[in-house]
Design a protein around this motif. Structure first.
Motif, PDB file in Angstrom:
ATOM      1  N   CYS A   1    -133.743 -16.714 -31.200  1.00  0.00           N
ATOM      2  CA  CYS A   1    -135.165 -16.613 -31.540  1.00  0.00           C
ATOM      3  C   CYS A   1    -135.970 -15.960 -30.421  1.00  0.00           C
TER       4      CYS A   1
ATOM      5  N   CYS B   1    -135.578 -22.358 -35.054  1.00  0.00           N
ATOM      6  CA  CYS B   1    -134.934 -21.229 -34.383  1.00  0.00           C
ATOM      7  C   CYS B   1    -134.776 -20.065 -35.347  1.00  0.00           C
TER       8      CYS B   1
ATOM      9  N   HIS C   1    -134.139 -28.040 -32.236  1.00  0.00           N
ATOM     10  CA  HIS C   1    -134.572 -26.646 -32.193  1.00  0.00           C
ATOM     11  C   HIS C   1    -134.142 -25.842 -33.413  1.00  0.00           C
TER      12      HIS C   1
ATOM     13  N   CYS D   1    -133.215 -18.935 -25.612  1.00  0.00           N
ATOM     14  CA  CYS D   1    -132.333 -18.916 -26.779  1.00  0.00           C
ATOM     15  C   CYS D   1    -132.274 -17.479 -27.290  1.00  0.00           C
TER      16      CYS D   1
HETATM   17 ZN    ZN Z   1    -133.771 -20.356 -30.840  1.00  0.00          ZN
END
Ligand code: ZN
Ligand code: ZN
Ligand code: ZN
Ligand code: ZN
Ligand code: ZN
Ligand code: ZN
Length: 514
Positions: A18, A40, A36, A15
């Motif tokens: 993050c 995040c 998430h 991702c």
């Molecule tokens: Zn994330």
């Protein structure tokens, strides 16, 4: 190798917000988002023996980016406060309030009757057998000293999950124990709660640890009048710095917004200022020692010149020397002060005398522009142009010259020029020294923008010059003002400045395209 959060197959894709959770591809990332998104964030919580828990950026952060929006774990009255409504935490209006019919604590009105925030302590008070009676509303009230702690203690039963988070926060109980504040708290809270509420539910040790957690981690939240105290889970892990990289704003309902006024590099520790970054080094050091029980050794405190600003500096007393007198190091603050140019030593009592006088003269100073100017002229004999006392007088001065647009139009030329000069100087100084004092910086930008606009108007009246470049400069600062104040809500003065700034910006843009 890291693995996909959904299917567990090894993958390198993560991702990008993050940088911490991995996915085999877009499909599983999308599928995981609802779970998430709660975690995040562009930072992670780390731990060291020296710092305890702290936060580190997991990617580079852009200017003005929000790092975290957080609802409070709990809100309480301040420890020292005049009576407040235990429903909404606003002050009690002596001529217009009701007593809670169950427990007797005053509430601001029927709209605050039966609020869930007051439930646990209401029951707890009823158990003592007689109602509370509060009849004095103008001064700090001794009964309220323990209410913050009571609210925290009652979390254990009311909301065990929140209590777990709360009770794991730092209390610094070992360091606090035995101090003057600790002894006073022991009497007014530690021994008081069992006696007043006729309860044996909480041991003295537990009460005192709770007092510590509340004092060390509490944030003052100015959305009520008077401000209340709130605990925020993630923000409790933030390190302190007198030159922090995060700014704090609050929403109307008291949620915390942490954001970055300047870019932050990946792997940098995130910090806020627990003290007032506008104060001089000694004031900040004493305040932090008193309230948070530690000696600050941040980069600003360790650099006695405070990034070359000489914010605590004295002018050298040697004839013709333009050097600055400062302590040799933070450790020697109370002993050796000397000029870095000619080596001249100055007695610490001389420094202390002048600072004491400068502080006394500043505080009760009748707030007029002329008094500020006199103060600056007088103390510039000893203090550097950017000394914090001189700057505090300059801050007052720029706000006193032309407080509204109409008044600004009649301000004499020399005062308008002074406003322009000092606004620029202060903005330049505090962007270096206190980049997270965003409300102050935003206000300077607004003042500067309006002073430039007024100056432009006068030039245009007198000459046939096209003031386009001046209007552009005015627009530049109003844009900056909007950037600094973008998260301020309209219950604050700064929220109103933000609104006006947006109107002025649009008007300036219109003029500039014509
Ligand atoms: Zn994330
Ligand atoms: Zn997968
Ligand atoms: Zn209320
Ligand atoms: Zn009640
Ligand atoms: Zn510091
Ligand atoms: Zn010198």
């Amino acid at each position: 190798m890291p693995t996909c959060a959904i299917c567990g197959i090894p993958t390198e894709h993560k991702c990008t917000n993050c940088n911490q959770t991995f996915y085999c591809g877009k499909v599983h990332q999308k599928q995981h988002w609802l779970t998430h998104k709660v975690d995040c964030r562009p930072f992670k919580v780390e731990h060291s023996d020296q710092l305890g828990r702290y936060l580190v950026a997991t990617r580079s952060i852009k200017p003005f980016e929000i790092i975290l929006k957080e609802a409070p774990l709990l809100c309480t009255p301040s420890q020292v406060t005049s009576p407040v409504c235990l429903g909404c935490l606003n002050g009690i209006e002596p001529s217009d309030y009701i007593d809670c019919e169950n427990c007797g604590w005053p509430l601001c009105g029927i709209e605050c009757k039966g609020k869930p925030e007051h439930e646990a302590e209401c029951e707890f008070t009823v158990k003592r057998g007689s109602k509370v009676s509060v009849k004095e509303f103008t001064n700090p009230h001794p009964l309220y000293q323990c209410m913050g702690t009571v609210r925290c203690l009652l979390l254990a039963k009311k909301d065990p999950e929140k209590w777990k988070v709360f009770s794991e926060l730092e209390s610094l109980e070992k360091l606090r124990r035995g101090s003057m504040q600790w002894k006073a708290d022991l009497e007014s809270i530690g021994k008081f709660i069992p006696r007043f509420f006729k309860t044996t539910d909480f041991s003295e040790d537990l009460i005192m640890k709770t007092v510590g957690i509340l004092q060390i981690n509490g944030h003052e939240v100015p959305v009520t009048d008077p401000p209340h105290v709130a605990i925020f889970k993630n923000a409790s892990f933030l390190e302190h710095s007198c030159h922090p990289n995060l700014a704090k704003s609050f929403t109307k309902d008291g949620h915390l917004i942490l954001w970055a006024p300047k870019a932050i590099k990946r792997n940098t520790h995130l910090s806020i200022c627990y003290s007032d970054a506008v104060w001089g080094t000694q004031e900040r050091q004493q305040h932090l020692m008193h309230t948070k029980i530690f000696k600050c050794e941040c980069e600003r405190c360790l650099d006695v010149t405070e990034f070359g600003t000489n914010y605590d500096g004295f002018k050298c007393t040697t004839p013709d020397c333009i050097g600055v007198i400062l302590p040799s190091s933070l450790k020697e603050w109370n002993s050796k002060w000397r000029c870095s140019t000619c080596g001249n030593h100055v007695d610490i009592s001389f420094i202390k005398d002048i600072l004491e006088k400068a502080g006394k003269d500043l505080n009760p100073m009748t707030r007029t522009a002329d008094n500020c100017i006199k103060y600056i002229q007088n103390y510039q004999k000893w203090l550097t142009n950017r000394h914090f006392y001189i700057c505090q007088a300059k801050i007052q001065l720029v706000q006193l010259i032309g407080t509204d647009p109409k008044e600004l139009m009649t301000v004499p030329e020399d005062k308008l020029n002074l406003k322009l000069e000092y606004c620029k100087e202060l903005l330049d100084l505090y962007e270096k020294l206190a980049p997270c004092e965003i409300r102050m910086l935003g206000t300077f930008c607004f003042e500067l923008h309006s002073a430039i606009a007024e100056h432009t108007r006068r030039v245009a009246l007198k000459t046939s010059l096209s003031p386009k470049n001046m209007l552009e400069e005015s627009l530049l600062y109003v844009d900056k003002c909007i950037n600094y104040l973008q998260h301020e809500c309209d219950i604050f003065v700064e929220g109103h400045i933000l609104k006006q700034a947006k109107i002025n910006r649009d008007a300036l843009r219109m003029v500039l395209v014509m």
